[in-house]
Design an enzyme around this catalytic site. Structure first.
Site, PDB file in Angstrom:
ATOM      1  N   LEU A 198      11.687  21.219  23.424  1.00 50.58           N
ATOM      2  CA  LEU A 198      11.187  21.061  22.058  1.00 50.58           C
ATOM      3  C   LEU A 198      11.917  19.953  21.301  1.00 50.58           C
ATOM      4  O   LEU A 198      11.326  19.242  20.495  1.00 50.58           O
ATOM      5  CB  LEU A 198      11.317  22.387  21.289  1.00 50.58           C
ATOM      6  CG  LEU A 198      10.238  23.439  21.608  1.00 50.58           C
ATOM      7  CD1 LEU A 198      10.491  24.708  20.828  1.00 50.58           C
ATOM      8  CD2 LEU A 198       8.836  22.900  21.299  1.00 50.58           C
ATOM      9  N   CYS A 199      13.227  19.763  21.599  1.00 52.81           N
ATOM     10  CA  CYS A 199      13.971  18.736  20.868  1.00 52.81           C
ATOM     11  C   CYS A 199      13.429  17.343  21.178  1.00 52.81           C
ATOM     12  O   CYS A 199      13.382  16.470  20.322  1.00 52.81           O
ATOM     13  CB  CYS A 199      15.464  18.826  21.174  1.00 52.81           C
ATOM     14  SG  CYS A 199      15.828  18.735  22.920  1.00 52.81           S
ATOM     15  N   THR A 200      12.989  17.144  22.438  1.00 47.80           N
ATOM     16  CA  THR A 200      12.401  15.850  22.803  1.00 47.80           C
ATOM     17  C   THR A 200      11.123  15.620  22.005  1.00 47.80           C
ATOM     18  O   THR A 200      10.891  14.541  21.464  1.00 47.80           O
ATOM     19  CB  THR A 200      12.057  15.824  24.316  1.00 47.80           C
ATOM     20  OG1 THR A 200      13.238  16.062  25.037  1.00 47.80           O
ATOM     21  CG2 THR A 200      11.451  14.500  24.725  1.00 47.80           C
TER      22      THR A 200
END
Ligand SMILES: [Zn+2]
Length: 459
Positions: free
Chosen positions: A206-208
């Site tokens: 999700l951070c990407t």
């Protein structure tokens, strides 16, 4: 009509000696004769990979080929499943594929089976010299693997009985990636030994997606997973709803523009959100060629076999790599299991009593359920009523219905066990059968037909 020089390329492999041949290889015309008479190949699947495999087998000198497929032809198959035409839509894949190959390649004898693999008994599978899998499902692979492993018998010292080995060649493709592997049950790792090779589908972190998108797919997943829940909270996303898909496409396009990322299209949005992996015809062709070559090597020993897993990536140039995976000695499917000796005429109840009295097994179980392959022999719980009558029946009779003549691998479940246990049941009339086998009366056709001459060479 046999075309002159038709097999000259094959004969270069089979009729000549060389530095790369497998151990014990004896060049000569008998090998091609074996391919065209006694050798029987089973191809599982007549889809993208299966069409290629059937064609490659027929053109490589294999004659007696059986194919199993439970599907019918869909119009979307036609771009790569080249044995099928528009007029075949709706017909069984196995039947049409067999007809096409038989019509096109003189001498080919492809026999179709339009059914599920589970519909055929172990005695059917035990007939084949080698089995090639052209499947797209993990579950079907696991089923075939357990079938091939259940045909394997072990010697008293725990080493595999080479005459019972049924080799598998497994091909698989996903977009531009593919693999070919050789499974010699009891010798090389089976499918279950390396099940970790098939991890559950993972999405992008999700951070990407939120902070460092680098591809069109990242932008699409950002719109699908993050923006949707922020801006349309409480509304469930429906991948089949056009308005929903358009909404994601538009947000993804907007985000891609912010980050200067090209390539977001409506079609790609559908592909990413629905996790559609395109089937690539060239990947199927390459993997099929590798599989059929391994089958040819395994049954003729014209070259040493693949040890034991080949991976292929075709997205940026052509890359292949071979990995020698290791066998899991405690694998519930292919390991030797616990040996249990029983009289030839023992009933199922007597076999269960022997298990409970066995020094190792007895400690592990209290109320065992017993099955052979996928067939329940005696089950506790809801299936008890249907299987209780089996308790008084001789084991020999129960297993004969399953197509098993001598030693059998039973799967035992018990509340005390975390996973099923393998029990190798040996009935005491085995010696006679072995003697008959050595005489050549029970299926062993000598050096070119018998796997017992070949399998150790894969080690
Ligand atoms: Zn295994």
């Amino acid at each position: 009509m046999e075309l002159e020089g038709r097999w000259q390329d094959l004969d270069k492999l089979l009729a000549r000696d060389g530095n790369l041949v497998g151990p014990g290889f004896e060049p000569g015309p008998e090998l091609r004769e074996f391919l065209q008479t006694d050798c029987r190949v089973l191809c599982i699947g007549a889809g993208g990979l299966g069409c290629e495999i059937l064609k490659d087998l027929a053109l490589s000198g294999f004659v007696n080929v059986d194919v199993i497929d439970m599907d019918t032809i869909d119009v979307s198959n036609l771009n790569r499943q080249f044995l099928f035409r528009m007029s075949d839509v709706g017909k069984p894949k196995a039947v049409v594929a067999a007809e096409r190959v038989n019509a096109r390649v003189a001498g080919a004898r492809v026999t179709p089976h339009y059914c599920r693999i589970e519909d055929l008994p172990p005695s059917f599978y035990s007939e084949f010299t080698i089995i090639i899998l052209g499947l797209d499902s993990l579950e079907a692979r696991r089923w075939m693997n357990s079938m091939a492993c259940s045909l394997l018998e072990y010697e008293d010292d725990g080493s595999p009985d080479m005459s019972t080995i049924k080799p598998l060649v497994d091909g698989g493709t996903e977009g531009f990636k593919g693999h070919a592997r050789v499974i010699i049950p009891g010798v090389t790792p089976c499918f279950e030994c390396t099940l970790w090779l098939f991890p559950p589908q993972t999405k992008f972190p999700l951070c990407t997606l939120a902070e460092t998108p680098r591809s069109a797919a990242h932008c699409i997943e950002y719109a699908h997973l993050i923006l949707w829940s922020q801006q349309r909270a409480g509304e469930e996303f429906d991948a089949d709803c056009e308005e929903h898909m358009k909404w994601v496409f538009e947000r993804a396009t907007e985000r891609a523009r912010q980050y200067g990322i090209p390539g977001v299209t409506y079609q790609l949005t559908q592909g990413v959100v629905k996790n559609i992996i395109p089937a690539i015809a060239s990947t199927n062709a390459i993997i099929s060629a590798a599989c059929v070559l391994e089958a040819l090597k395994a049954v003729t020993m014209c070259s040493s076999g693949l040890n034991n897993y080949l991976m292929y990536t075709g997205s940026q140039g052509i890359y292949t790599h071979t990995v020698a995976y290791e066998k899991d000695e405690s694998c519930p499917v292919c390991s030797a299991g616990v040996l249990l000796q029983a009289p030839a005429d023992a009933t199922l109840q007597q076999v269960i009593d022997l298990m409970l009295a066995h020094p190792t097994l007895g400690r592990l179980m209290a109320h065992p359920s017993v099955s052979h392959g996928a067939t329940p022999l005696y089950m506790r719980g809801v299936l008890e009523d249907g299987t209780r009558a089996n308790l008084g029946r001789p084991m020999a009779e129960l297993l004969r219905g399953e197509g098993v003549e001598a030693a059998a691998l039973l799967t035992v479940n018990d509340k005390k066990l975390s996973a099923p246990l393998r029990v190798r049941l040996r009935r005491r009339r085995r010696r006679r059968r072995r003697a008959a086998e050595l005489d050549g009366r029970a299926g062993c056709r000598g050096a070119h037909a018998c796997m017992c001459m070949r399998a150790p060479r894969f080690v």
